[in-house]
Design a protein around this motif. Structure first.
Motif, PDB file in Angstrom:
ATOM      1  N   PRO A   1      30.803  49.732  25.653  1.00 46.20           N
ATOM      2  CA  PRO A   1      30.104  48.579  25.058  1.00 46.20           C
ATOM      3  C   PRO A   1      30.133  47.339  25.955  1.00 46.20           C
ATOM      4  CG  PRO A   1      31.425  49.689  23.400  1.00 46.20           C
ATOM      5  CD  PRO A   1      31.793  50.307  24.714  1.00 46.20           C
ATOM      6  N   GLN A   2      31.263  47.123  26.645  1.00 50.07           N
ATOM      7  CA  GLN A   2      31.348  45.983  27.559  1.00 50.07           C
ATOM      8  C   GLN A   2      30.349  46.124  28.698  1.00 50.07           C
ATOM      9  OE1 GLN A   2      35.439  45.710  28.816  1.00 50.07           O
ATOM     10  NE2 GLN A   2      36.164  44.962  26.833  1.00 50.07           N
ATOM     11  N   LEU A   3      30.251  47.336  29.257  1.00 54.86           N
ATOM     12  CA  LEU A   3      29.339  47.567  30.381  1.00 54.86           C
ATOM     13  C   LEU A   3      27.876  47.448  29.944  1.00 54.86           C
ATOM     14  CD1 LEU A   3      31.127  50.566  32.157  1.00 54.86           C
ATOM     15  CD2 LEU A   3      31.019  48.189  32.927  1.00 54.86           C
ATOM     16  N   LEU A   4      27.573  47.930  28.754  1.00 57.47           N
ATOM     17  CA  LEU A   4      26.205  47.822  28.253  1.00 57.47           C
ATOM     18  C   LEU A   4      25.779  46.365  28.138  1.00 57.47           C
ATOM     19  CD1 LEU A   4      26.230  50.590  25.494  1.00 57.47           C
ATOM     20  CD2 LEU A   4      24.761  50.548  27.525  1.00 57.47           C
ATOM     21  N   ASN A   5      26.747  45.501  27.895  1.00 58.45           N
ATOM     22  CA  ASN A   5      26.464  44.069  27.789  1.00 58.45           C
ATOM     23  C   ASN A   5      26.478  43.376  29.152  1.00 58.45           C
ATOM     24  OD1 ASN A   5      26.109  41.527  26.313  1.00 58.45           O
ATOM     25  ND2 ASN A   5      28.194  41.094  26.998  1.00 58.45           N
ATOM     26  N   SER A   6      27.534  43.620  29.939  1.00 57.27           N
ATOM     27  CA  SER A   6      27.696  42.883  31.200  1.00 57.27           C
ATOM     28  C   SER A   6      26.797  43.395  32.325  1.00 57.27           C
ATOM     29  CB  SER A   6      29.160  42.935  31.647  1.00 57.27           C
ATOM     30  OG  SER A   6      29.556  44.268  31.920  1.00 57.27           O
ATOM     31  N   ASN A   7      26.411  44.662  32.277  1.00 54.92           N
ATOM     32  CA  ASN A   7      25.614  45.254  33.358  1.00 54.92           C
ATOM     33  C   ASN A   7      24.172  45.507  32.944  1.00 54.92           C
ATOM     34  OD1 ASN A   7      28.137  45.319  34.501  1.00 54.92           O
ATOM     35  ND2 ASN A   7      28.119  47.480  35.055  1.00 54.92           N
TER      36      ASN A   7
ATOM     37  N   ASN B   1      35.430  46.204  40.306  1.00 53.77           N
ATOM     38  CA  ASN B   1      34.690  45.002  39.943  1.00 53.77           C
ATOM     39  C   ASN B   1      35.612  44.064  39.167  1.00 53.77           C
ATOM     40  OD1 ASN B   1      32.078  45.654  40.957  1.00 53.77           O
ATOM     41  ND2 ASN B   1      31.822  47.110  39.268  1.00 53.77           N
ATOM     42  N   ASN B   2      35.234  42.797  39.073  1.00 54.30           N
ATOM     43  CA  ASN B   2      35.992  41.865  38.237  1.00 54.30           C
ATOM     44  C   ASN B   2      36.091  42.418  36.820  1.00 54.30           C
ATOM     45  OD1 ASN B   2      36.657  39.897  40.106  1.00 54.30           O
ATOM     46  ND2 ASN B   2      34.736  38.779  39.814  1.00 54.30           N
ATOM     47  N   SER B   3      37.279  42.437  36.284  1.00 53.39           N
ATOM     48  CA  SER B   3      37.560  42.952  34.945  1.00 53.39           C
ATOM     49  C   SER B   3      37.407  44.463  34.838  1.00 53.39           C
ATOM     50  CB  SER B   3      36.681  42.274  33.880  1.00 53.39           C
ATOM     51  OG  SER B   3      36.861  40.870  33.917  1.00 53.39           O
ATOM     52  N   GLY B   4      37.373  45.167  35.996  1.00 52.34           N
ATOM     53  CA  GLY B   4      37.327  46.628  35.978  1.00 52.34           C
ATOM     54  C   GLY B   4      38.655  47.213  35.520  1.00 52.34           C
ATOM     55  N   TYR B   5      38.664  48.518  35.272  1.00 54.97           N
ATOM     56  CA  TYR B   5      39.826  49.178  34.674  1.00 54.97           C
ATOM     57  C   TYR B   5      40.404  50.250  35.592  1.00 54.97           C
ATOM     58  CZ  TYR B   5      38.329  47.010  30.289  1.00 54.97           C
ATOM     59  OH  TYR B   5      37.977  46.108  29.314  1.00 54.97           O
TER      60      TYR B   5
ATOM     61  N   TYR C   1      45.110  49.710  32.584  1.00 56.38           N
ATOM     62  CA  TYR C   1      45.242  48.401  33.211  1.00 56.38           C
ATOM     63  C   TYR C   1      43.856  47.825  33.476  1.00 56.38           C
ATOM     64  CZ  TYR C   1      50.000  50.036  34.017  1.00 56.38           C
ATOM     65  OH  TYR C   1      51.264  50.524  33.830  1.00 56.38           O
ATOM     66  N   GLN C   2      43.757  46.500  33.336  1.00 53.48           N
ATOM     67  CA  GLN C   2      42.489  45.829  33.625  1.00 53.48           C
ATOM     68  C   GLN C   2      42.702  44.803  34.733  1.00 53.48           C
ATOM     69  OE1 GLN C   2      40.715  43.559  30.401  1.00 53.48           O
ATOM     70  NE2 GLN C   2      38.661  43.780  31.279  1.00 53.48           N
ATOM     71  N   LYS C   3      41.795  44.804  35.694  1.00 53.25           N
ATOM     72  CA  LYS C   3      41.865  43.840  36.774  1.00 53.25           C
ATOM     73  C   LYS C   3      41.648  42.435  36.217  1.00 53.25           C
ATOM     74  CE  LYS C   3      39.675  42.589  41.183  1.00 53.25           C
ATOM     75  NZ  LYS C   3      38.642  42.972  42.181  1.00 53.25           N
ATOM     76  N   GLN C   4      42.542  41.537  36.602  1.00 54.48           N
ATOM     77  CA  GLN C   4      42.407  40.148  36.171  1.00 54.48           C
ATOM     78  C   GLN C   4      41.186  39.533  36.837  1.00 54.48           C
ATOM     79  OE1 GLN C   4      44.187  39.370  33.709  1.00 54.48           O
ATOM     80  NE2 GLN C   4      46.326  38.977  34.176  1.00 54.48           N
ATOM     81  N   HIS C   5      40.406  38.828  36.068  1.00 53.91           N
ATOM     82  CA  HIS C   5      39.166  38.235  36.598  1.00 53.91           C
ATOM     83  C   HIS C   5      39.489  37.360  37.808  1.00 53.91           C
ATOM     84  CE1 HIS C   5      34.963  37.183  36.422  1.00 53.91           C
ATOM     85  NE2 HIS C   5      35.269  35.893  36.442  1.00 53.91           N
ATOM     86  N   ASN C   6      38.764  37.608  38.899  1.00 54.21           N
ATOM     87  CA  ASN C   6      38.960  36.870  40.167  1.00 54.21           C
ATOM     88  C   ASN C   6      40.374  37.010  40.697  1.00 54.21           C
ATOM     89  OD1 ASN C   6      36.311  35.895  40.323  1.00 54.21           O
ATOM     90  ND2 ASN C   6      36.794  34.190  38.934  1.00 54.21           N
ATOM     91  N   ALA C   7      40.999  38.168  40.445  1.00 52.99           N
ATOM     92  CA  ALA C   7      42.343  38.401  40.980  1.00 52.99           C
ATOM     93  C   ALA C   7      42.329  38.341  42.492  1.00 52.99           C
ATOM     94  CB  ALA C   7      42.850  39.766  40.516  1.00 52.99           C
ATOM     95  N   ARG C   8      43.345  37.730  43.056  1.00 50.36           N
ATOM     96  CA  ARG C   8      43.460  37.612  44.511  1.00 50.36           C
ATOM     97  C   ARG C   8      44.218  38.830  45.033  1.00 50.36           C
ATOM     98  NH1 ARG C   8      45.704  31.937  46.311  1.00 50.36           N
ATOM     99  NH2 ARG C   8      45.134  32.834  48.331  1.00 50.36           N
ATOM    100  N   THR C   9      43.582  39.584  45.887  1.00 54.24           N
ATOM    101  CA  THR C   9      44.217  40.759  46.494  1.00 54.24           C
ATOM    102  C   THR C   9      44.134  40.674  47.994  1.00 54.24           C
ATOM    103  OG1 THR C   9      42.114  41.964  46.323  1.00 54.24           O
ATOM    104  CG2 THR C   9      43.667  42.240  44.516  1.00 54.24           C
ATOM    105  N   VAL C  10      45.003  41.428  48.646  1.00 52.00           N
ATOM    106  CA  VAL C  10      45.024  41.404  50.114  1.00 52.00           C
ATOM    107  C   VAL C  10      44.905  42.813  50.626  1.00 52.00           C
ATOM    108  CG1 VAL C  10      46.359  39.294  50.294  1.00 52.00           C
ATOM    109  CG2 VAL C  10      47.552  41.475  50.093  1.00 52.00           C
TER     110      VAL C  10
END
Length: 276
Positions: free
Chosen positions: A95-101, A239-243, A267-276
């Motif tokens: 449902p989230q993807l149907l809305n956001s994408n 992607n941002n907020s991906g799982y 687990y869900q990726k934190q929006h705009n998470a900083r990764t290296v």
């Protein structure tokens, strides 16, 4: 008395080769498993012991190394294993993807460690009826073991493999053999699944990002340093907020602030998470 001699040095050399190749840690408690799996390779090449096999392996890596790694890696899976993951996918993620994408109409899922294919096919069955035909939904299925990958791509399973699936699922997505002993995935299901051999510790050729990554019952074999590196790479690939879904006996430490723990190894990726 064992058929072939496997010295302490042989086991240490095998463990080092496996760790350097794919990050799997083989502790002393895995010694019997290693012996039973590699004894077949020693026997097949008509060698006298594990030392001779290691010498052969080092001299013929281009021909033997894949078979060596395939023999060591574990491949235990089933359709809709850990069903709560598929329920969460169906009722929350889709449902989230149907809305956001809804503009791009694009969905990408990665089964990282797909084994003999039950996981990516379970994903495809779950997603098939939830997105309109106009959407571009693709599943990448990768594994280190070329043998199980070939089986996954063939999509042929025994009656025991599909035991537990609903009759309507079998009729819709499988072709039953005349003798009833085997079931083959219908082409309409695997047309959007792409099977590729991939060592997770090496470079990843994928350019785009994923909405969901499943890496279940894979990182349990890695040491902490390898796990930590892999989790960061997964965050970068989402992607941002991906799982990210892990296996039932796996977990991620709180130090991985790029992910929010949703419970039940999700687990869900934190929006705009900083990764290296």
């Amino acid at each position: 008395m064992k058929e072939f001699l496997c010295t302490d040095k042989d086991f240490k050399d095998i463990a080092a080769l496996v760790y350097n190749a794919c990050g799997i840690v083989l502790g002393e408690h895995k010694r019997e498993m290693v012996y039973s799996r590699l004894a077949r390779r020693v026997r097949e090449h008509r060698l006298k012991n594990f030392s001779e096999y290691l010498a052969y392996l080092n001299s013929n890596k281009d021909k033997e190394f894949d078979a060596f790694i395939n023999a060591i890696t574990t491949n235990l899976t089933s359709f809709f294993r850990e069903p709560h993951h598929f329920e969460f996918l169906k009722h929350t993620i889709v449902p989230q993807l149907l809305n956001s994408n809804k503009v791009a109409k694009r969905v990408r899922v990665w089964s990282a460690g797909c084994s003999t294919g039950e996981e990516p096919y379970s994903l495809a069955i779950t997603l098939a009826d939830l997105f309109p035909s106009s959407w571009d939904v693709k599943i990448l299925a990768t594994d280190l073991d070329s043998n199980v990958l070939a089986k996954a791509q063939a999509g042929i399973y025994t009656a025991a493999n599909v035991n537990g699936l609903e009759d309507k699922t079998l009729k819709k997505w499988f072709l039953k053999s005349k003798d009833g002993h085997t079931y083959k995935i219908k082409p309409k299901l695997n047309k959007n699944i792409f099977f590729k051999r991939l060592n997770l510790l090496q470079d990843w050729p994928m350019q785009g990002q994923f909405d969901l990554i499943l890496c279940r019952n894979v990182v349990i074999y890695f040491d902490k340093e390898t796990k930590d590196t892999l989790f960061k790479r997964y965050a970068n690939a989402l992607n941002n907020s991906g799982y990210l879904f892990l296996g039932h006996s796996e977990s991620m430490g709180k130090e991985h602030s790029e992910f929010k723990n949703l419970g039940k190894t999700m687990y869900q990726k934190q929006h705009n998470a900083r990764t290296v």
